[in-house]
Scaffold this active site. Structure first.
Site, mmCIF file in Angstrom:
data_model
loop_
_atom_site.group_PDB
_atom_site.id
_atom_site.type_symbol
_atom_site.label_atom_id
_atom_site.label_comp_id
_atom_site.label_asym_id
_atom_site.label_seq_id
_atom_site.Cartn_x
_atom_site.Cartn_y
_atom_site.Cartn_z
ATOM 1 N N ARG A 282 49.659 43.860 50.508
ATOM 2 C CA ARG A 282 50.041 44.660 49.334
ATOM 3 C C ARG A 282 50.271 46.110 49.719
ATOM 4 O O ARG A 282 51.211 46.752 49.246
ATOM 5 C CB ARG A 282 48.980 44.562 48.229
ATOM 6 C CG ARG A 282 49.300 45.487 47.054
ATOM 7 C CD ARG A 282 48.394 45.297 45.853
ATOM 8 N NE ARG A 282 48.581 44.019 45.232
ATOM 9 C CZ ARG A 282 47.592 43.148 45.029
ATOM 10 N NH1 ARG A 282 46.366 43.447 45.375
ATOM 11 N NH2 ARG A 282 47.840 41.995 44.455
ATOM 12 N N LYS B 200 46.304 35.872 47.674
ATOM 13 C CA LYS B 200 45.701 34.757 46.936
ATOM 14 C C LYS B 200 46.628 34.287 45.793
ATOM 15 O O LYS B 200 46.896 33.100 45.661
ATOM 16 C CB LYS B 200 44.325 35.156 46.384
ATOM 17 C CG LYS B 200 43.327 35.500 47.498
ATOM 18 C CD LYS B 200 41.955 35.848 46.970
ATOM 19 C CE LYS B 200 41.903 37.117 46.163
ATOM 20 N NZ LYS B 200 42.304 38.334 46.920
ATOM 21 N N THR B 201 47.121 35.254 45.003
ATOM 22 C CA THR B 201 48.018 34.891 43.902
ATOM 23 C C THR B 201 49.292 34.261 44.454
ATOM 24 O O THR B 201 49.805 33.269 43.921
ATOM 25 C CB THR B 201 48.378 36.154 43.084
ATOM 26 O OG1 THR B 201 47.167 36.833 42.748
ATOM 27 C CG2 THR B 201 49.135 35.814 41.829
ATOM 28 N N THR C 213 37.310 37.813 44.954
ATOM 29 C CA THR C 213 37.095 38.833 45.981
ATOM 30 C C THR C 213 35.603 38.898 46.331
ATOM 31 O O THR C 213 35.206 39.630 47.216
ATOM 32 C CB THR C 213 37.532 40.218 45.462
ATOM 33 O OG1 THR C 213 36.958 40.401 44.159
ATOM 34 C CG2 THR C 213 39.040 40.330 45.350
ATOM 35 N N ASP D 122 42.263 34.121 38.414
ATOM 36 C CA ASP D 122 41.950 35.209 39.336
ATOM 37 C C ASP D 122 40.560 35.754 38.991
ATOM 38 O O ASP D 122 40.125 35.634 37.841
ATOM 39 C CB ASP D 122 43.010 36.310 39.159
ATOM 40 C CG ASP D 122 43.074 37.235 40.357
ATOM 41 O OD1 ASP D 122 42.415 36.951 41.369
ATOM 42 O OD2 ASP D 122 43.789 38.252 40.284
HETATM 43 P P1 ADP Z 1 45.949 38.939 45.952
HETATM 44 O O1 ADP Z 1 46.188 37.922 44.869
HETATM 45 O O2 ADP Z 1 45.140 38.406 47.086
HETATM 46 O O3 ADP Z 1 45.407 40.245 45.426
HETATM 47 P P2 ADP Z 1 48.845 38.896 46.164
HETATM 48 O O4 ADP Z 1 49.087 37.451 46.362
HETATM 49 O O5 ADP Z 1 49.129 39.441 44.788
HETATM 50 O O6 ADP Z 1 47.369 39.293 46.608
HETATM 51 O O7 ADP Z 1 49.722 39.666 47.265
HETATM 52 C C1 ADP Z 1 50.067 41.046 47.132
HETATM 53 C C2 ADP Z 1 51.465 41.283 47.639
HETATM 54 O O8 ADP Z 1 51.513 41.017 49.032
HETATM 55 C C3 ADP Z 1 52.527 40.376 47.011
HETATM 56 O O9 ADP Z 1 53.692 41.143 46.760
HETATM 57 C C4 ADP Z 1 52.839 39.344 48.042
HETATM 58 O O10 ADP Z 1 54.189 39.046 48.019
HETATM 59 C C5 ADP Z 1 52.494 40.035 49.343
HETATM 60 N N1 ADP Z 1 51.909 39.083 50.291
HETATM 61 C C6 ADP Z 1 50.588 38.785 50.404
HETATM 62 N N2 ADP Z 1 50.378 37.936 51.405
HETATM 63 C C7 ADP Z 1 51.573 37.668 51.947
HETATM 64 C C8 ADP Z 1 52.004 36.851 53.042
HETATM 65 N N3 ADP Z 1 51.125 36.165 53.791
HETATM 66 N N4 ADP Z 1 53.325 36.798 53.333
HETATM 67 C C9 ADP Z 1 54.210 37.523 52.591
HETATM 68 N N5 ADP Z 1 53.865 38.328 51.558
HETATM 69 C C10 ADP Z 1 52.570 38.402 51.238
#
Ligand code: ADP
Length: 353
Positions: free
Chosen positions: A233, A80-81, A174, A125
């Site tokens: 992650r 998401k981030t 979430t 977030d």
């Molecule tokens: P969330 O915000 O949903 O908790 P993040 O965006 O922080 O998740 O993602 C966590 C990690 O996974 C980051 O290091 C990101 O680079 C990697 N990541 C997540 N989704 C992808 C994707 N579709 N392709 C490449 N890397 C991803």
């Protein structure tokens, strides 16, 4: 450009200590940055979502106005981030990052909003955790691009309307069900991120290995993907531990066997289950002949808080078909027995339901 981001660990603190946690651990918010793709084409998987977002962003670019507000919903660690940062990068606008729990008063949000630049992306977030007063302020800001600033206190206080530049709010959650409907209704684009299939995680691991300068032998990415619980992650975290193994053993590349051995050291098995997951399955299968067993009893058996078992272990075990929750308690499914190298007794299975 994106700023470093201190993530607030939201749900279960115990969760953050596990290698297979979908929450960031240690200094990961910082080390995550090097693995984040910066453009939509670099974002692995989620093809439908990417196609929708591509259209949405292209249209905004052609109209030369900031796009509608975006809601990203889904479990932690699914991107998401990363997507929010990609949106800002693709639109070539700055991004401001905060989170629901970090905003304690409506005034905190008012000061962020009033300092936004035209077109800027505001990423919030855990948006379902905004305080009520901030949420109401956000409604007006999102809809009318206005914020009412309170001046003075008590009976003499008055509010001065302040016009904001058009901005794009990106909310991540979430717990979509916890979002009040007036807030949900103000997003023009909602995306649901889902767990990643193994093939997509393999590609992700290969991409990340390239960024980290780690060579992967045949099937090594596959072995990693199997253990990553559908979560980028976790895949990236396990990959870093495999890189440690390769460095310490002076290996030219990580082979599938290295992945198996490195992650066995962390007690993560080929289904991505760790010590606690296995303890839970063992307790149900061996001590209660497959269940049903109540949550509190189960938690006491494995020496954990009930909440940890419920929020940390169970969602993945249920999703993967290892156990189910019934009104009488937790019941182990045949897959759990097989995973422990046992066969369920027919009588026990019938008794469980
Ligand atoms: P969330 O915000 O949903 O908790 P993040 O965006 O922080 O998740 O993602 C966590 C990690 O996974 C980051 O290091 C990101 O680079 C990697 N990541 C997540 N989704 C992808 C994707 N579709 N392709 C490449 N890397 C991803």
């Amino acid at each position: 450009m994106a700023q470093p981001y201190e993530r607030v660990n939201t749900d279960a603190n115990e969760e953050s200590l596990r290698m297979v946690s979908s929450q960031p651990i240690g200094n990961e918010p910082v080390s995550d940055e090097e693995l984040r793709p910066h453009v939509l084409d670099g974002f692995i998987g989620q093809p439908q979502l990417k196609a929708q977002l591509r259209l949405f962003l292209d249209a905004a670019r052609k109209r030369e106005t900031p796009p509608d507000h975006i809601l990203l919903a889904g479990p932690p660690g699914l991107g998401k981030t990363t997507l929010a940062m990609i949106v800002a990068n693709e639109l070539e606008v700055p991004i401001r990052i905060t989170s629901g729990p970090a905003i304690q008063h409506a005034g905190d949000l008012a000061s962020i909003l009033s300092s936004l630049e035209p077109g800027e992306v505001l990423f919030v977030d855990e948006v379902h955790r905004l305080p009520r007063a901030a949420e109401e302020l956000l409604y007006i800001a999102m809809e009318d691009f206005r914020v009412d600033v309170m001046v003075g206190k008590g009976p003499g206080a008055s509010s001065i309307p302040l016009t904001l530049p058009r901005f794009t709010m990106i909310g991540a959650t979430t717990r979509e069900g916890m979002l009040p409907s007036p807030l949900r209704a103000r997003f023009g684009f909602t995306a649901h991120l889902d767990f990643y299939p193994h093939e997509e995680l393999e590609k992700l691991v290969e991409r990340s290995a390239g960024v980290l300068g780690l060579e992967l032998g045949q099937d090594a990415a596959h072995e990693l993907a199997l253990r990553s619980r559908g979560t980028p992650r976790i895949a990236n975290r396990l990959l870093r531990r495999v890189r440690d193994w390769v460095i310490v053993h002076d290996l030219p590349r990580a082979e599938a066997e290295d992945v198996r051995q490195a992650l066995a050291l962390y007690q993560i098995d080929e289904e991505g289950l760790d010590r606690l997951d296995i303890a839970v399955l063992n307790a149900i299968v061996r001590n209660f002949q497959g269940g049903p067993v109540g949550l509190n009893t189960l938690a006491a058996m494995v020496g954990e808080e009930s909440e940890t078992v419920e929020t940390v272990c169970e969602p993945y075990l249920v999703r993967e078909g290892f156990l189910i929750r019934t009104p009488k308690g937790r019941v182990a499914m045949p897959k759990a027995w097989q995973h422990l190298g046992m066969r369920p007794n027919e009588d026990d299975v019938n008794k469980s339901f």
